[in-house]
Design a protein around this motif. Structure first.
Motif, PDB file in Angstrom:
ATOM      1  N   THR A  68       0.732  -1.098   0.042  1.00  0.00           N
ATOM      2  CA  THR A  68       0.014  -0.055   0.198  1.00  0.00           C
ATOM      3  C   THR A  68       0.975   1.225  -0.054  1.00  0.00           C
ATOM      4  N   VAL A  69       0.648   2.152  -0.891  1.00  0.00           N
ATOM      5  CA  VAL A  69       1.347   3.283  -0.848  1.00  0.00           C
ATOM      6  C   VAL A  69       0.951   4.270   0.292  1.00  0.00           C
ATOM      7  N   LEU A  70       2.000   4.730   1.126  1.00  0.00           N
ATOM      8  CA  LEU A  70       1.747   5.399   2.226  1.00  0.00           C
ATOM      9  C   LEU A  70       2.105   6.934   2.023  1.00  0.00           C
ATOM     10  N   GLY A  71       3.154   7.013   1.212  1.00  0.00           N
ATOM     11  CA  GLY A  71       3.539   8.331   0.779  1.00  0.00           C
ATOM     12  C   GLY A  71       4.512   8.400  -0.468  1.00  0.00           C
ATOM     13  N   ALA A  72       4.457   9.644  -1.072  1.00  0.00           N
ATOM     14  CA  ALA A  72       5.403   9.970  -2.028  1.00  0.00           C
ATOM     15  C   ALA A  72       5.914  11.257  -1.968  1.00  0.00           C
ATOM     16  N   ALA A  73       7.178  11.419  -2.743  1.00  0.00           N
ATOM     17  CA  ALA A  73       8.016  12.722  -2.601  1.00  0.00           C
ATOM     18  C   ALA A  73       8.555  12.732  -3.974  1.00  0.00           C
ATOM     19  N   VAL A  74       8.486  14.031  -4.614  1.00  0.00           N
ATOM     20  CA  VAL A  74       8.920  14.257  -5.936  1.00  0.00           C
ATOM     21  C   VAL A  74      10.060  15.197  -5.920  1.00  0.00           C
ATOM     22  N   TRP A  75      11.255  14.777  -6.522  1.00  0.00           N
ATOM     23  CA  TRP A  75      12.504  15.672  -6.397  1.00  0.00           C
ATOM     24  C   TRP A  75      12.773  15.851  -7.617  1.00  0.00           C
ATOM     25  N   SER A  76      13.474  17.073  -8.008  1.00  0.00           N
ATOM     26  CA  SER A  76      13.903  17.548  -9.169  1.00  0.00           C
ATOM     27  C   SER A  76      15.254  18.122  -9.261  1.00  0.00           C
ATOM     28  N   ARG A  77      16.161  18.020 -10.223  1.00  0.00           N
ATOM     29  CA  ARG A  77      17.424  18.501 -10.545  1.00  0.00           C
ATOM     30  C   ARG A  77      17.495  19.877 -11.247  1.00  0.00           C
ATOM     31  N   HIS A  78      18.067  20.799 -10.965  1.00  0.00           N
ATOM     32  CA  HIS A  78      18.426  22.072 -11.518  1.00  0.00           C
ATOM     33  C   HIS A  78      19.623  22.496 -11.752  1.00  0.00           C
ATOM     34  N   PRO A  79      20.011  23.011 -13.064  1.00  0.00           N
ATOM     35  CA  PRO A  79      19.268  22.923 -14.268  1.00  0.00           C
ATOM     36  C   PRO A  79      19.029  21.310 -14.449  1.00  0.00           C
ATOM     37  N   ALA A  80      17.707  21.193 -15.429  1.00  0.00           N
ATOM     38  CA  ALA A  80      17.436  19.988 -15.683  1.00  0.00           C
ATOM     39  C   ALA A  80      18.339  19.409 -16.721  1.00  0.00           C
ATOM     40  N   PRO A  81      18.704  18.290 -16.875  1.00  0.00           N
ATOM     41  CA  PRO A  81      19.797  17.866 -18.019  1.00  0.00           C
ATOM     42  C   PRO A  81      18.897  17.874 -19.257  1.00  0.00           C
ATOM     43  N   PRO A  82      19.534  18.216 -20.349  1.00  0.00           N
ATOM     44  CA  PRO A  82      18.925  18.336 -21.686  1.00  0.00           C
ATOM     45  C   PRO A  82      18.126  17.226 -22.266  1.00  0.00           C
ATOM     46  N   ALA A  83      18.148  15.978 -21.792  1.00  0.00           N
ATOM     47  CA  ALA A  83      17.561  14.779 -22.109  1.00  0.00           C
ATOM     48  C   ALA A  83      16.138  14.887 -21.362  1.00  0.00           C
ATOM     49  N   ALA A  84      16.139  15.882 -20.212  1.00  0.00           N
ATOM     50  CA  ALA A  84      14.820  15.587 -19.574  1.00  0.00           C
ATOM     51  C   ALA A  84      13.769  16.775 -20.523  1.00  0.00           C
ATOM     52  N   ARG A  85      14.125  17.313 -21.331  1.00  0.00           N
ATOM     53  CA  ARG A  85      13.360  18.382 -22.266  1.00  0.00           C
ATOM     54  C   ARG A  85      12.228  17.784 -23.060  1.00  0.00           C
ATOM     55  N   LEU A  86      12.654  16.447 -23.617  1.00  0.00           N
ATOM     56  CA  LEU A  86      11.729  15.661 -24.391  1.00  0.00           C
ATOM     57  C   LEU A  86      10.424  15.094 -23.378  1.00  0.00           C
ATOM     58  N   ARG A  87      10.954  14.432 -22.425  1.00  0.00           N
ATOM     59  CA  ARG A  87       9.984  13.906 -21.227  1.00  0.00           C
ATOM     60  C   ARG A  87       9.258  15.064 -20.880  1.00  0.00           C
ATOM     61  N   ASN A  88       9.832  16.211 -20.615  1.00  0.00           N
ATOM     62  CA  ASN A  88       8.749  17.423 -20.184  1.00  0.00           C
ATOM     63  C   ASN A  88       7.679  17.607 -21.001  1.00  0.00           C
ATOM     64  N   LEU A  89       8.125  17.665 -22.176  1.00  0.00           N
ATOM     65  CA  LEU A  89       7.108  17.885 -23.510  1.00  0.00           C
ATOM     66  C   LEU A  89       6.134  16.702 -23.318  1.00  0.00           C
ATOM     67  N   ARG A  90       6.734  15.434 -23.263  1.00  0.00           N
ATOM     68  CA  ARG A  90       5.758  14.405 -23.423  1.00  0.00           C
ATOM     69  C   ARG A  90       4.765  14.245 -22.310  1.00  0.00           C
ATOM     70  N   GLU A  91       5.323  14.592 -21.076  1.00  0.00           N
ATOM     71  CA  GLU A  91       4.382  14.181 -19.984  1.00  0.00           C
ATOM     72  C   GLU A  91       3.825  15.687 -19.178  1.00  0.00           C
ATOM     73  N   GLY A  92       4.390  16.645 -19.583  1.00  0.00           N
ATOM     74  CA  GLY A  92       4.071  17.846 -18.780  1.00  0.00           C
ATOM     75  C   GLY A  92       2.929  18.584 -19.080  1.00  0.00           C
ATOM     76  N   TRP A  93       2.344  18.071 -20.332  1.00  0.00           N
ATOM     77  CA  TRP A  93       1.145  18.899 -20.751  1.00  0.00           C
ATOM     78  C   TRP A  93      -0.058  18.782 -19.964  1.00  0.00           C
ATOM     79  N   ARG A  94       0.057  17.936 -19.166  1.00  0.00           N
ATOM     80  CA  ARG A  94      -0.948  17.640 -18.185  1.00  0.00           C
ATOM     81  C   ARG A  94      -1.232  18.712 -16.975  1.00  0.00           C
ATOM     82  N   MET A  95      -0.117  19.320 -16.581  1.00  0.00           N
ATOM     83  CA  MET A  95      -0.151  20.462 -15.810  1.00  0.00           C
ATOM     84  C   MET A  95      -0.961  21.734 -16.274  1.00  0.00           C
ATOM     85  N   PRO A  96      -0.593  22.308 -17.440  1.00  0.00           N
ATOM     86  CA  PRO A  96      -1.541  23.669 -17.592  1.00  0.00           C
ATOM     87  C   PRO A  96      -2.799  23.192 -17.948  1.00  0.00           C
TER      88      PRO A  96
END
Ligand SMILES: CC(C)(COP(=O)(O)OP(=O)(O)OC[C@H]1O[C@@H](n2cnc3c(N)ncnc32)[C@H](O)[C@@H]1OP(=O)(O)O)[C@@H](O)C(=O)NCCC(=O)NCCS
Length: 201
Positions: A68-96
């Motif tokens: 059973t999931v008790l908790g979750a923590a989301v961490w991010s690196r700054h600046p994001a590595p260039p390879a993260a850009r594609l992922r952001n485009l593919r998955e980040g559309w949900r936020m706006p």
């Protein structure tokens, strides 16, 4: 209880626990104003989690013996590595989409106002942490924070975060985070930006 990194298979569980934790949060209340908030919050966190599964971040899950999931923590690196850009485009559309135009404006306002207190150079951010209502106050949140900080400390990196309530500020202060500046809105007067420098030695 144990902690493991979330995967595509467990992303849904991570988003669910974050939605449950933040449904009454004052800052998310400001960002996701309006009707149908829970469903939009869920879409938002699915975007956050799925984006962070890419090279620019990591999601830690705290699981019970029966997984059973008790908790979750989301961490991010700054600046994001260039390879993260594609992922952001593919998955980040949900936020706006979840925020809607009004929420996007609110988010921009919030980020502009808090920018002076954020860490300018390379660093990690604790973007979101949430524990299920039944699991709170039993050390799950603290365990998630300690787990990742031990790994980040090996890189001697600075970490920052947005604390949205007085209770969470107390928790973060225990792990060495210090208030860098106010982030509050009328609805969330206690919100602050906090920063932690790696311990000496
Ligand atoms: C904040 C949160 C992640 C802490 O996880 P947790 O497992 O309850 O934390 P722990 O048991 O390790 O530590 C308890 C401490 O957390 C803090 N805390 C903040 N909100 C809390 C809550 N709703 N219930 C219990 N503790 C809370 C307090 O400092 C508490 O210490 P105290 O008992 O001395 O007051 C969790 O309570 C939660 O999901 N809250 C709702 C979402 C949220 O506020 N997230 C953080 C936004 S910045």
């Amino acid at each position: 209880m144990h902690i493991e990194p979330a995967t595509e298979a467990t992303a849904r569980g991570a988003a669910d626990v974050l939605t449950e934790a933040f449904v009454d949060d004052p800052v998310y209340g400001y960002l996701l104003e309006g009707a149908d908030r829970r469903r939009r919050l869920d879409r938002f966190f699915l975007g956050v989690v799925r984006t962070a599964l890419g090279p620019g971040g990591v999601v830690d899950l705290a699981l019970d013996e029966d997984r059973t999931v008790l908790g979750a923590a989301v961490w991010s690196r700054h600046p994001a590595p260039p390879a993260a850009r594609l992922r952001n485009l593919r998955e980040g559309w949900r936020m706006p989409l979840a925020l809607r135009p009004r929420g996007v404006v609110h988010l921009r306002t919030y980020l502009r106002r808090t920018a002076p207190y954020r860490t300018p150079g390379p660093h990690w951010s604790l973007d979101d942490i949430g524990v299920s209502a039944a699991g709170r106050g039993r050390g799950v949140g603290g365990a998630l924070i300690r787990h990742r900080l031990a790994l980040i400390d090996e890189q001697r990196a600075i970490v920052d975060l947005d604390s949205t309530t007085r209770g969470s500020r107390r928790l973060y202060a225990r792990y060495g985070f210090r208030v860098a500046g106010p982030a509050g809105t009328e609805a969330a007067p206690e919100a602050t930006i906090m920063v932690r420098t790696p311990p000496e030695g």
